[in-house]
Design a protein around this motif. Sequence first.
Motif, PDB file in Angstrom:
ATOM      1  N   GLU A 110       0.841  -1.200   0.000  1.00  0.00           N
ATOM      2  CA  GLU A 110       0.000   0.000   0.000  1.00  0.00           C
ATOM      3  C   GLU A 110       0.884   1.261   0.000  1.00  0.00           C
ATOM      4  OE1 GLU A 110      -3.341   0.150  -0.243  1.00  0.00           O
ATOM      5  OE2 GLU A 110      -3.279  -2.018  -0.505  1.00  0.00           O
ATOM      6  N   GLY A 111       2.171   1.063   0.219  1.00  0.00           N
ATOM      7  CA  GLY A 111       3.163   2.128   0.228  1.00  0.00           C
ATOM      8  C   GLY A 111       4.506   1.464   0.443  1.00  0.00           C
ATOM      9  N   ALA A 112       5.584   2.235   0.307  1.00  0.00           N
ATOM     10  CA  ALA A 112       6.916   1.658   0.507  1.00  0.00           C
ATOM     11  C   ALA A 112       7.907   2.757   0.837  1.00  0.00           C
ATOM     12  CB  ALA A 112       7.366   0.901  -0.740  1.00  0.00           C
ATOM     13  N   TYR A 113       8.951   2.379   1.585  1.00  0.00           N
ATOM     14  CA  TYR A 113      10.067   3.291   1.844  1.00  0.00           C
ATOM     15  C   TYR A 113      11.358   2.564   1.477  1.00  0.00           C
ATOM     16  CZ  TYR A 113      13.851   5.701   4.112  1.00  0.00           C
ATOM     17  OH  TYR A 113      15.054   6.325   4.329  1.00  0.00           O
ATOM     18  N   PHE A 114      12.215   3.253   0.741  1.00  0.00           N
ATOM     19  CA  PHE A 114      13.508   2.687   0.372  1.00  0.00           C
ATOM     20  C   PHE A 114      14.620   3.627   0.800  1.00  0.00           C
ATOM     21  CE2 PHE A 114      10.497   0.607  -2.401  1.00  0.00           C
ATOM     22  CZ  PHE A 114      10.893  -0.729  -2.283  1.00  0.00           C
ATOM     23  N   SER A 115      15.591   3.057   1.509  1.00  0.00           N
ATOM     24  CA  SER A 115      16.685   3.873   2.037  1.00  0.00           C
ATOM     25  C   SER A 115      17.837   4.012   1.058  1.00  0.00           C
ATOM     26  CB  SER A 115      17.200   3.271   3.347  1.00  0.00           C
ATOM     27  OG  SER A 115      17.651   1.941   3.127  1.00  0.00           O
ATOM     28  N   HIS A 116      17.969   3.062   0.140  1.00  0.00           N
ATOM     29  CA  HIS A 116      19.099   3.084  -0.787  1.00  0.00           C
ATOM     30  C   HIS A 116      18.593   3.070  -2.212  1.00  0.00           C
ATOM     31  CE1 HIS A 116      21.573   2.324   2.665  1.00  0.00           C
ATOM     32  NE2 HIS A 116      20.920   1.207   2.936  1.00  0.00           N
ATOM     33  N   GLY A 117      19.381   3.689  -3.081  1.00  0.00           N
ATOM     34  CA  GLY A 117      19.053   3.693  -4.500  1.00  0.00           C
ATOM     35  C   GLY A 117      19.312   2.329  -5.112  1.00  0.00           C
ATOM     36  N   GLY A 118      19.176   2.231  -6.378  1.00  0.00           N
ATOM     37  CA  GLY A 118      19.298   1.002  -7.149  1.00  0.00           C
ATOM     38  C   GLY A 118      18.409   1.253  -8.338  1.00  0.00           C
ATOM     39  N   THR A 119      17.432   0.411  -8.540  1.00  0.00           N
ATOM     40  CA  THR A 119      16.435   0.727  -9.562  1.00  0.00           C
ATOM     41  C   THR A 119      15.441   1.749  -9.018  1.00  0.00           C
ATOM     42  OG1 THR A 119      15.118  -1.157  -8.838  1.00  0.00           O
ATOM     43  CG2 THR A 119      16.600  -1.514 -10.696  1.00  0.00           C
ATOM     44  N   LEU A 120      15.338   1.839  -7.674  1.00  0.00           N
ATOM     45  CA  LEU A 120      14.458   2.817  -7.039  1.00  0.00           C
ATOM     46  C   LEU A 120      15.312   3.875  -6.343  1.00  0.00           C
ATOM     47  CD1 LEU A 120      12.014   0.225  -5.520  1.00  0.00           C
ATOM     48  CD2 LEU A 120      11.443   1.844  -7.315  1.00  0.00           C
ATOM     49  N   LYS A 121      14.718   5.034  -6.065  1.00  0.00           N
ATOM     50  CA  LYS A 121      15.445   6.121  -5.422  1.00  0.00           C
ATOM     51  C   LYS A 121      15.573   5.876  -3.921  1.00  0.00           C
ATOM     52  CE  LYS A 121      12.570   8.589  -7.962  1.00  0.00           C
ATOM     53  NZ  LYS A 121      11.702   9.651  -8.414  1.00  0.00           N
ATOM     54  N   GLY A 122      16.692   6.297  -3.340  1.00  0.00           N
ATOM     55  CA  GLY A 122      16.899   6.142  -1.910  1.00  0.00           C
ATOM     56  C   GLY A 122      16.301   7.286  -1.122  1.00  0.00           C
ATOM     57  N   ASP A 123      16.120   7.060   0.197  1.00  0.00           N
ATOM     58  CA  ASP A 123      15.514   8.053   1.096  1.00  0.00           C
ATOM     59  C   ASP A 123      14.206   8.583   0.514  1.00  0.00           C
ATOM     60  OD1 ASP A 123      17.597   7.825   2.978  1.00  0.00           O
ATOM     61  OD2 ASP A 123      18.828   9.211   1.828  1.00  0.00           O
ATOM     62  N   THR A 124      13.421   7.664  -0.003  1.00  0.00           N
ATOM     63  CA  THR A 124      12.185   8.036  -0.697  1.00  0.00           C
ATOM     64  C   THR A 124      11.034   7.168  -0.220  1.00  0.00           C
ATOM     65  OG1 THR A 124      13.432   8.723  -2.659  1.00  0.00           O
ATOM     66  CG2 THR A 124      11.092   8.261  -2.969  1.00  0.00           C
ATOM     67  N   HIS A 144       2.938   4.342   8.830  1.00  0.00           N
ATOM     68  CA  HIS A 144       3.752   3.120   8.787  1.00  0.00           C
ATOM     69  C   HIS A 144       5.043   3.369   8.008  1.00  0.00           C
ATOM     70  CE1 HIS A 144       4.090  -1.416   8.465  1.00  0.00           C
ATOM     71  NE2 HIS A 144       4.905  -1.025   7.478  1.00  0.00           N
ATOM     72  N   GLU A 145       4.913   3.938   6.811  1.00  0.00           N
ATOM     73  CA  GLU A 145       6.093   4.158   5.967  1.00  0.00           C
ATOM     74  C   GLU A 145       6.996   5.254   6.540  1.00  0.00           C
ATOM     75  OE1 GLU A 145       6.713   1.914   3.949  1.00  0.00           O
ATOM     76  OE2 GLU A 145       4.722   1.034   3.769  1.00  0.00           O
ATOM     77  N   LEU A 146       6.411   6.273   7.138  1.00  0.00           N
ATOM     78  CA  LEU A 146       7.216   7.314   7.787  1.00  0.00           C
ATOM     79  C   LEU A 146       8.040   6.740   8.936  1.00  0.00           C
ATOM     80  CD1 LEU A 146       4.586  10.203   7.862  1.00  0.00           C
ATOM     81  CD2 LEU A 146       6.824  10.327   6.737  1.00  0.00           C
ATOM     82  N   THR A 147       7.479   5.749   9.624  1.00  0.00           N
ATOM     83  CA  THR A 147       8.208   5.117  10.728  1.00  0.00           C
ATOM     84  C   THR A 147       9.409   4.333  10.207  1.00  0.00           C
ATOM     85  OG1 THR A 147       6.141   5.012  11.990  1.00  0.00           O
ATOM     86  CG2 THR A 147       7.964   3.663  12.787  1.00  0.00           C
ATOM     87  N   HIS A 148       9.243   3.682   9.049  1.00  0.00           N
ATOM     88  CA  HIS A 148      10.407   3.046   8.415  1.00  0.00           C
ATOM     89  C   HIS A 148      11.491   4.089   8.130  1.00  0.00           C
ATOM     90  CE1 HIS A 148       9.061  -1.047   7.905  1.00  0.00           C
ATOM     91  NE2 HIS A 148       8.013  -0.714   7.165  1.00  0.00           N
ATOM     92  N   ALA A 149      11.072   5.242   7.624  1.00  0.00           N
ATOM     93  CA  ALA A 149      12.036   6.305   7.313  1.00  0.00           C
ATOM     94  C   ALA A 149      12.760   6.778   8.571  1.00  0.00           C
ATOM     95  CB  ALA A 149      11.321   7.470   6.631  1.00  0.00           C
ATOM     96  N   ARG A 166       7.976  -2.265  14.448  1.00  0.00           N
ATOM     97  CA  ARG A 166       7.939  -0.855  14.872  1.00  0.00           C
ATOM     98  C   ARG A 166       6.941  -0.060  14.037  1.00  0.00           C
ATOM     99  NH1 ARG A 166      13.722   2.069  15.811  1.00  0.00           N
ATOM    100  NH2 ARG A 166      14.336   1.019  17.718  1.00  0.00           N
ATOM    101  N   SER A 167       6.993  -0.298  12.730  1.00  0.00           N
ATOM    102  CA  SER A 167       6.108   0.454  11.837  1.00  0.00           C
ATOM    103  C   SER A 167       4.653   0.074  12.036  1.00  0.00           C
ATOM    104  CB  SER A 167       6.533   0.245  10.384  1.00  0.00           C
ATOM    105  OG  SER A 167       7.768   0.882  10.145  1.00  0.00           O
ATOM    106  N   PHE A 168       4.372  -1.213  12.237  1.00  0.00           N
ATOM    107  CA  PHE A 168       2.994  -1.635  12.494  1.00  0.00           C
ATOM    108  C   PHE A 168       2.487  -1.092  13.835  1.00  0.00           C
ATOM    109  CE2 PHE A 168       3.434  -4.991   9.163  1.00  0.00           C
ATOM    110  CZ  PHE A 168       2.315  -4.639   8.442  1.00  0.00           C
ATOM    111  N   GLU A 169       3.354  -1.054  14.827  1.00  0.00           N
ATOM    112  CA  GLU A 169       2.961  -0.493  16.130  1.00  0.00           C
ATOM    113  C   GLU A 169       2.585   0.977  15.996  1.00  0.00           C
ATOM    114  OE1 GLU A 169       6.211  -1.277  18.767  1.00  0.00           O
ATOM    115  OE2 GLU A 169       5.905  -3.449  18.686  1.00  0.00           O
ATOM    116  N   ALA A 170       3.396   1.735  15.269  1.00  0.00           N
ATOM    117  CA  ALA A 170       3.110   3.161  15.066  1.00  0.00           C
ATOM    118  C   ALA A 170       1.797   3.338  14.302  1.00  0.00           C
ATOM    119  CB  ALA A 170       4.258   3.826  14.314  1.00  0.00           C
TER     120      ALA A 170
END
Length: 198
Positions: A110-124, A144-149, A166-170
């Motif tokens: 339903e959403g996603a957070y990625f910290s590193h680039g690759g095929t996707l952008k990092g910190d996004t 949830h995704e902001l908590t991953h960030a 942690r993200s599910f708890e938040a």
Amino acid sequence: AERGDPSAPHIEGDTRELDRQIREMAGAFSGVADSALKLADKVGISHAAVYFAMLNGASDSTPDDRAFAGVTYVIAVEAGIDVAADILRRKLKIDAVPRAYLAQVDKDAEGAYFSHGGTLKGDTLYLPWDTNPELLGERATIVHELTHAKTDRDKAEVTNAQDEARSFEAEMRYVVGHIQPLTGTARTQGISEAATGS
């Protein structure tokens, strides 16, 4: 008024011109921008802060990214997740994408957070175009995704399972915090939104 002058028309408390610029920046996603402004008013966030979150937090400076950057910033402040400032400082970006694009990463996402680039952008933080911030369950997904960030930014030494927990708890704290004060039909509707996302 110029876009670089978000306080126009210089009348205390008059945000009409600023709100027009915010909706213009959001283009076809002006409904998302309206949700951001409505929630901002509810929790005491200035429209100027929403404006700058849209400018600084959009991954590609497109209308969809800007609209979702604005509402994500407001939700971060409302939920007390201190990555809100990272959106204003251009350290956390928001990328709104077609749901099919997100499904290539995880078919159920339903959403996603990625910290590193690759095929996707990092910190996004990635959100589908059809995310509806009017719905409690969908705002909770953003939490949830902001908590991953936040976990990533804080360089917390956690396993993937702990990070997810942690993200599910938040997410659940956010939902319960909104449902608890409600009664009657409003509470039933809140529970339904949180459970089904609709």
